[in-house]
Design a protein around this motif. Structure first.
Motif, PDB file in Angstrom:
ATOM      1  N   SER A 116     -20.167  -6.534  27.823  1.00 36.01           N
ATOM      2  CA  SER A 116     -21.116  -7.506  27.264  1.00 36.01           C
ATOM      3  C   SER A 116     -21.257  -8.764  28.115  1.00 36.01           C
ATOM      4  CB  SER A 116     -20.742  -7.920  25.847  1.00 36.01           C
ATOM      5  OG  SER A 116     -20.515  -6.837  25.050  1.00 36.01           O
ATOM      6  N   ASN A 167     -14.785 -11.744  19.641  1.00 41.52           N
ATOM      7  CA  ASN A 167     -15.620 -11.343  18.510  1.00 41.52           C
ATOM      8  C   ASN A 167     -14.916 -10.274  17.673  1.00 41.52           C
ATOM      9  OD1 ASN A 167     -15.904  -9.213  20.293  1.00 41.52           O
ATOM     10  ND2 ASN A 167     -17.850  -9.986  21.071  1.00 41.52           N
ATOM     11  N   GLY A 183     -14.696  -4.568  20.206  1.00 45.63           N
ATOM     12  CA  GLY A 183     -15.675  -4.209  21.251  1.00 45.63           C
ATOM     13  C   GLY A 183     -17.084  -4.308  20.692  1.00 45.63           C
TER      14      GLY A 183
HETATM   15  C1  LIG Z   1     -10.970   1.023  31.413  1.00 43.85           C
HETATM   16  C2  LIG Z   1     -12.114   1.137  30.441  1.00 43.85           C
HETATM   17  N1  LIG Z   1     -11.897   1.694  29.232  1.00 43.85           N
HETATM   18  C3  LIG Z   1     -12.923   1.784  28.334  1.00 43.85           C
HETATM   19  C4  LIG Z   1     -14.163   1.305  28.644  1.00 43.85           C
HETATM   20  C5  LIG Z   1     -15.298   1.421  27.638  1.00 43.85           C
HETATM   21  N2  LIG Z   1     -15.674   0.086  27.123  1.00 43.85           N
HETATM   22  C6  LIG Z   1     -16.708  -0.599  27.616  1.00 43.85           C
HETATM   23  S1  LIG Z   1     -16.933  -2.062  26.888  1.00 43.85           S
HETATM   24  C7  LIG Z   1     -15.639  -1.811  25.865  1.00 43.85           C
HETATM   25  C8  LIG Z   1     -15.293  -2.830  24.814  1.00 43.85           C
HETATM   26  C9  LIG Z   1     -15.141  -4.188  25.365  1.00 43.85           C
HETATM   27  O1  LIG Z   1     -14.819  -5.057  24.336  1.00 43.85           O
HETATM   28  P1  LIG Z   1     -14.636  -6.596  24.599  1.00 43.85           P
HETATM   29  O2  LIG Z   1     -13.900  -6.789  25.864  1.00 43.85           O
HETATM   30  O3  LIG Z   1     -14.060  -7.204  23.391  1.00 43.85           O
HETATM   31  O4  LIG Z   1     -16.129  -7.100  24.893  1.00 43.85           O
HETATM   32  P2  LIG Z   1     -17.352  -7.265  23.866  1.00 43.85           P
HETATM   33  O5  LIG Z   1     -18.204  -6.044  24.003  1.00 43.85           O
HETATM   34  O6  LIG Z   1     -16.816  -7.427  22.490  1.00 43.85           O
HETATM   35  O7  LIG Z   1     -18.066  -8.487  24.311  1.00 43.85           O
HETATM   36  C10 LIG Z   1     -15.016  -0.586  26.108  1.00 43.85           C
HETATM   37  C11 LIG Z   1     -13.838  -0.068  25.386  1.00 43.85           C
HETATM   38  C12 LIG Z   1     -14.334   0.734  29.937  1.00 43.85           C
HETATM   39  N3  LIG Z   1     -15.506   0.237  30.341  1.00 43.85           N
HETATM   40  N4  LIG Z   1     -13.295   0.642  30.791  1.00 43.85           N
END
Ligand SMILES: Cc1ncc(C[n+]2csc(CCOP(=O)(O)OP(=O)(O)O)c2C)c(N)n1
Ligand SMILES: [Mg+2]
Length: 564
Positions: A396, A471, A474
């Motif tokens: 994000s 937030n 994910g």
């Molecule tokens: C190593 C890895 N594992 C899983 C993912 C899949 N993935 C992409 S975004 C995300 C969630 C990210 O959450 P957060 O850091 O809280 O960001 P937000 O979307 O809430 O802003 C995941 C699990 C990834 N990109 N890389």
């Protein structure tokens, strides 16, 4: 000077120095003692130690991305080296030079039930620009000659034909801790001069004719380092009435003539997109973040797609590649610009008009939008001092980043080679270590906890500022279509939690700030972002996840229709 008595370690150090590789990040171990004893003894090397190899490799990646120099990493045998894999893949796809040194048991002990022994040779073969193993005891003249040649070749491959990671596996037999005082002999160095990739006159003329006679030419910039010469040439090309230059902030290009927020524009353009589809598409740089532009171009495929890329591969991202131009993009645009002429077209103007609408709706929406991720990003970007380095986490933060036009003086970084959430913070910490600028990393809460070992080292510079957009999970999975229609949104996709980033950061002795509303954020930001303030510091911004997702979805609706 007391260095390891292993000839291979001595030779490696000499050739690395001759080729300008001075920065090395170690992770502790015994099998790599010959490397530690050689490099750490020599004052000309800048050595760091980071225990977690995953974090160490990302830290080195950040150093290399920031400085443009090749940075080395060195670890012991076994699973230690496998933890380098995520950063190596990122370096490979982002074209960042890393020299990976993995110590190993003697080759004859592989698969013989000996301790800490795995198949290390070629372990990174899918994500590496070169993979080498050196002889254990180069004890004949021919063995010494070969070892010298292999080290030279490996280091040269870190930069040619394009920058990337190169692996050298080094089997060492015991004893591992023997040292010697003898001065190492000066090794033979094989130089590899930098290339000036230029296009033959005939081909260049044909490309210029194509652009001069096409009414709709789109230039699309992927992730880039920014380059004054490239900016100069692109400024001329993108001012032509038939051309539009689309950039993202991780393209690091100054783009006053063109379009900087692609997703915003494509939302405004909506259903009438066909009229904006190019006949000629010119792409350059690495990854493009905007999924909308990829969908748009795959749906409305241009007749000609020219991709400029010094690597010998043919990435056909939009399924319509017609020209694979193996050149340096800056060189190519500088060769091309003097041959281009105006063609009667309103293509450029058409895009600019949509820009005006998009910017107006963006402002209107943000003026009335409640506290949420989108609002918090607006306030942070608005208050960033200049110069600053901005590291946008996956996925994000980097997407939100593309919705705002960032002023000059901000250099953007993001791990978009593989788009992992596993090393964004360590990368930023490594970059801050070598940067004279304020370095601001913005990551989500899951990304922060995933890579929280980034805080576990002695090299967190005072210029480092970490923003955790908490937030509660994910949030991306509430934004993209799909997860909300399942029964597993909160438990699996979003992985909702109540954790506090500050509680963890305090245990690492960081200065911490916290906010959960607009007013407090506005009060905190000037102190938190003050380059003269004592860092490193962390700011945790708590937002409501479901509300943030709704605010963003409504933002896109507003861009499209002018109402929510
Ligand atoms: C190593 C890895 N594992 C899983 C993912 C899949 N993935 C992409 S975004 C995300 C969630 C990210 O959450 P957060 O850091 O809280 O960001 P937000 O979307 O809430 O802003 C995941 C699990 C990834 N990109 N890389
Ligand atoms: Mg989150």
């Amino acid at each position: 000077m007391k260095v390891s008595d292993k000839y291979v370690a001595q030779l490696l150090a000499e050739i690395m120095l001759a080729k300008g590789i001075k920065e090395i990040v170690f992770s502790p171990g015994s099998r790599n003692a010959p490397l530690i004893n050689t490099f750490a003894a020599r004052p000309d090397f800048d050595c760091s130690t980071i225990v977690d190899e995953r974090s160490a490799a990302f830290f080195a990646l950040g150093m290399a991305a920031q400085s443009g120099r090749t940075v080395a990493i060195a670890c012991t045998s076994g699973s230690a080296m496998l933890n380098y894999t995520p950063a190596i893949a990122e370096a490979y796809y982002q074209k960042i030079p890393l020299l990976i040194l993995t110590a190993d048991r003697p080759t004859e002990w592989t698969d013989q039930s000996d301790g800490q022994t795995i198949r290390q040779r070629d372990a990174f073969r899918n994500f590496i620009s070169g993979s080498y193993e050196l002889p254990q005891h180069p004890d004949t003249p021919d063995n010494c000659w070969m070892t010298n040649r292999l080290i030279n070749e490996a280091i040269n491959k870190c930069r040619f034909p394009v920058p990337g990671p190169v692996h050298i596996n080094l089997p060492f037999a015991e004893p591992l801790y023997g040292t010697t005082e003898t001065e190492p002999e000066k090794p033979r160095i094989i130089y590899q001069p930098k290339l000036n990739y230029s296009i033959a006159d005939d081909d260049l003329r044909q490309i210029a004719d194509l652009i001069n006679n096409t009414e709709k030419v789109m230039l699309l910039a992927g992730q880039n380092n920014g380059d004054i010469r490239m900016n100069d040439a692109l400024r001329k090309i993108s001012a032509l009435p038939q051309c539009v230059l689309l950039t993202e902030n991780i393209s690091n290009l100054d783009n006053k003539n063109g379009v900087a927020c692609i997703d915003k524009l494509l939302s405004v353009i909506g259903e009438s997109r066909q009229a904006y589809a190019p006949d000629v598409l010119i792409t350059f740089g690495e990854a493009v973040v905007s999924k909308r532009i990829k969908t748009f171009l795959r749906k409305h495929r241009p007749k000609h797609h020219l991709h400029i890329n010094a690597a010998p591969d043919h990435p056909d991202t939009y399924q319509c590649l017609t020209h694979s131009i193996h050149s340096d993009a800056s060189e190519f645009f500088n060769q091309l610009a003097p041959l281009l002429k105006e063609c009667s077209s309103n293509y450029h103007q058409q895009w600019k008009e949509q820009c005006t609408i998009a910017n107006r709706r963006h402002k209107e929406y943000l003026q009335q939008c409640p506290f949420s991720d989108l609002k918090a990003y607006e306030l942070i970007f608005d208050k960033l001092p200049r110069p600053a380095d901005l590291h946008l986490g996956n996925s994000s933060p980097v997407r939100y980043g593309q919705l705002f036009e960032h002023p000059e003086g901000i250099r953007h970084f993001a791990n978009r080679g593989t788009s992992g959430i596993d090393g964004c913070l360590s990368t930023a910490a490594g970059a801050a270590h070598l940067s004279p600028n304020l370095t601001v990393a913005i990551v989500g809460d899951l990304s922060f906890f995933y890579d929280s070992n980034a805080l576990w080292n002695n090299y967190l510079n005072k210029n480092l500022r970490i923003v955790v957009m908490n937030n509660g999970g994910g949030n991306i999975f509430r934004i993209i279509p799909g997860p909300s229609d399942t029964d597993h949104l909160e438990t699996v996709f979003e992985a909702r939690h109540q954790r506090s980033a500050i509680a963890l950061a305090k245990s690492f002795g960081m200065n911490c700030f916290e906010t959960a509303d607009e007013q407090t954020l506005l009060e905190v930001l000037p102190r938190f972002l003050n380059p003269a303030a004592e860092g490193p510091a962390l700011l945790e911004i708590r937002t409501d996840g479901p509300r943030s997702a709704k605010v963003l979805n409504n933002y896109f609706k507003y861009l499209e229709t002018g109402r929510v």
